[in-house]
Enzyme design. Structure first.
Site, short mmCIF file in Angstrom:
data_model
loop_
_atom_site.label_atom_id
_atom_site.label_comp_id
_atom_site.label_asym_id
_atom_site.label_seq_id
_atom_site.Cartn_x
_atom_site.Cartn_y
_atom_site.Cartn_z
N SER A 63 -56.91 4.74 -0.67
CA SER A 63 -56.90 3.66 -1.32
C SER A 63 -58.09 2.52 -0.84
O SER A 63 -58.05 1.66 -1.63
CB SER A 63 -55.65 2.85 -0.77
OG SER A 63 -54.60 3.33 -1.59
N LYS A 66 -59.78 1.56 -3.80
CA LYS A 66 -59.45 0.64 -4.84
C LYS A 66 -60.27 -0.87 -4.49
O LYS A 66 -60.18 -1.47 -5.61
CB LYS A 66 -58.11 0.48 -4.53
CG LYS A 66 -57.04 1.53 -4.84
CD LYS A 66 -55.73 1.50 -3.96
CE LYS A 66 -54.70 2.70 -4.54
NZ LYS A 66 -53.40 2.70 -4.09
N TYR A 191 -57.79 8.54 -11.59
CA TYR A 191 -57.25 7.89 -10.27
C TYR A 191 -57.40 8.54 -8.84
O TYR A 191 -57.93 8.17 -7.81
CB TYR A 191 -55.98 6.95 -10.53
CG TYR A 191 -55.13 6.57 -9.26
CD1 TYR A 191 -55.54 5.39 -8.58
CD2 TYR A 191 -54.16 7.44 -8.80
CE1 TYR A 191 -55.03 5.06 -7.53
CE2 TYR A 191 -53.33 6.86 -7.75
CZ TYR A 191 -53.91 5.75 -7.14
OH TYR A 191 -53.22 5.42 -5.79
N TYR A 243 -50.40 -2.98 2.21
CA TYR A 243 -49.25 -3.01 1.34
C TYR A 243 -48.22 -3.81 1.86
O TYR A 243 -48.48 -5.27 2.08
CB TYR A 243 -48.56 -1.44 1.69
CG TYR A 243 -49.95 -0.41 1.40
CD1 TYR A 243 -50.39 -0.36 0.06
CD2 TYR A 243 -50.24 0.36 2.36
CE1 TYR A 243 -51.13 0.57 -0.30
CE2 TYR A 243 -51.16 1.25 2.00
CZ TYR A 243 -51.64 1.19 0.99
OH TYR A 243 -52.63 2.33 0.45
N VAL A 261 -54.44 6.22 2.98
CA VAL A 261 -53.47 6.99 3.55
C VAL A 261 -54.26 8.19 4.39
O VAL A 261 -53.52 8.93 5.05
CB VAL A 261 -52.38 7.45 2.76
CG1 VAL A 261 -51.09 6.45 2.49
CG2 VAL A 261 -52.87 8.25 1.58
N1 GLU Z 1 -53.75 8.58 -3.65
C1 GLU Z 1 -52.69 7.97 -2.73
C2 GLU Z 1 -51.58 7.88 -3.62
O1 GLU Z 1 -51.67 7.18 -4.88
C3 GLU Z 1 -53.37 6.62 -2.32
C4 GLU Z 1 -52.26 6.03 -1.31
C5 GLU Z 1 -52.87 5.19 -0.20
O2 GLU Z 1 -54.23 5.46 0.21
O3 GLU Z 1 -52.34 4.27 0.08
O4 GLU Z 1 -50.45 8.01 -3.45
#
Ligand code: GLU
Length: 307
Positions: A63, A66, A191, A243, A261
């Site tokens: 993430s 992002k 993505y 989050y 993650v």
């Molecule tokens: N590619 C992971 C997902 O979509 C990203 C989640 C993350 O790093 O928080 O679940």
């Protein structure tokens, strides 16, 4: 300040905590990463770096990507992007469907999965197809990090796709509300590919320098965001970067930061430096256990928080 000594002290203090938490296993290709790994890098305005641990080893940025897609999309769409995605903390897990349903397909922010998938969709529209969008995202990451060799791990991307039902459901739900323009499968694949980019803490810390300096990389002098965009990206990192544990992270660390993650966290001290830390075992919110602790120790030892 003796950054090298500070990093070494942090490493020694967090070593007993490296076994705590759990490596992400909902993406099977990530489950095999050994728990004991740790790396941390600081990059100063001049580009000078200080590092400890396995700082040259690449890992799945997940993430953290992002932040880069949000920057790129803001550059292309400006405020129009906020029609499709908000800037409020979600207070919910990163892949929650429930909130998206009762908020009519508009994700709370660009860092929860639904928001990031909407941003990827906007980039696919801008670049006309998913291949060009992915190339543009990779090219952007290569430019901000100064590392031409950065790419994504196919095995991780495929592994995500095989277990991607929830993310596909988020995209379909947005499409049902009219907040999705392109083909769901290929956009979600794009993505997953940008989540599967691999970078080291040295590369990530370097890549974040533009956000510590108002959108301009102080080393190359290149502009990657306007000062106003950089301010907003940092604000969204502070409020939404972890989050449903974003408040707790701001409380303990006090820096704009974004986790993934894969166990990485990037952070900026505006006007001073950028940081990256990696330790794969995660807390129950999906943020690196030891990485969070290391950043808390960093701001405690240096007094370099934004508060
Ligand atoms: N590619 C992971 C997902 O979509 C990203 C989640 C993350 O790093 O928080 O679940």
């Amino acid at each position: 300040m003796d950054y090298q000594a500070i990093l070494e002290a942090i490493r020694d203090e967090i070593t007993p905590h490296l076994h705590k938490g759990k490596v992400a296993d909902y993406i099977p290709a990530l489950a095999s990463v050994p728990k004991g790994k740790f790396a941390m890098t600081i990059t100063l305005e001049s580009g000078e770096q200080f590092s400890v641990g396995e700082h040259a080893e690449r890992f799945s940025i997940q993430s953290i990507s992002k932040v880069f897609t949000f920057t790129l999309a803001l550059g292309h769409y400006g405020r129009r992007l906020y029609k499709r995605v908000g800037v409020e903390p979600s207070g919910n897990p990163f892949n929650s469907l429930v909130q998206l349903e009762y908020e009519h397909g508009i994700p709370r922010n660009p860092f929860i999965n639904a928001g990031a998938i909407a941003v990827t969709d906007a980039l696919v529209s801008y670049y006309k197809d998913e291949y060009r969008a992915l190339e543009a995202i990779l090219d952007f990451i290569r430019q901000i990090s100064g590392e031409a060799g950065i790419t994504f791990d196919h095995e991780v991307a495929n592994s995500e796709m095989e277990h991607g039902d929830r993310n596909l459901a988020l995209a379909r739900l947005m499409k049902s509300f009219g907040n999705f323009d392109n083909e769901v499968l290929s956009t979600v694949k794009t993505y997953f590919k940008h989540c599967a980019v691999t970078m080291s803490t040295d590369e990530l810390s370097r890549a974040m320098l533009y956000l510590a300096f108002g959108g301009i990389d102080p080393v190359s002098g290149r502009k990657f965001a306007t000062p106003s965009q950089a301010k907003r990206i940092n604000a969204v990192m502070l409020t939404c970067g972890h989050y449903d544990a974003s408040g707790e992270f701001a409380y303990h660390v006090g820096l704009p930061a974004k986790s993934g993650v894969g166990g990485g966290i990037v952070a900026v001290v505006p006007g001073r430096l950028s940081l990256a830390v990696w330790s794969p075992a995660l807390n129950k919110h999906g943020n690196s256990y030891a990485g969070t602790l290391a950043l808390e120790k960093f701001t405690t030892k240096t007094g370099l928080s934004i508060f």
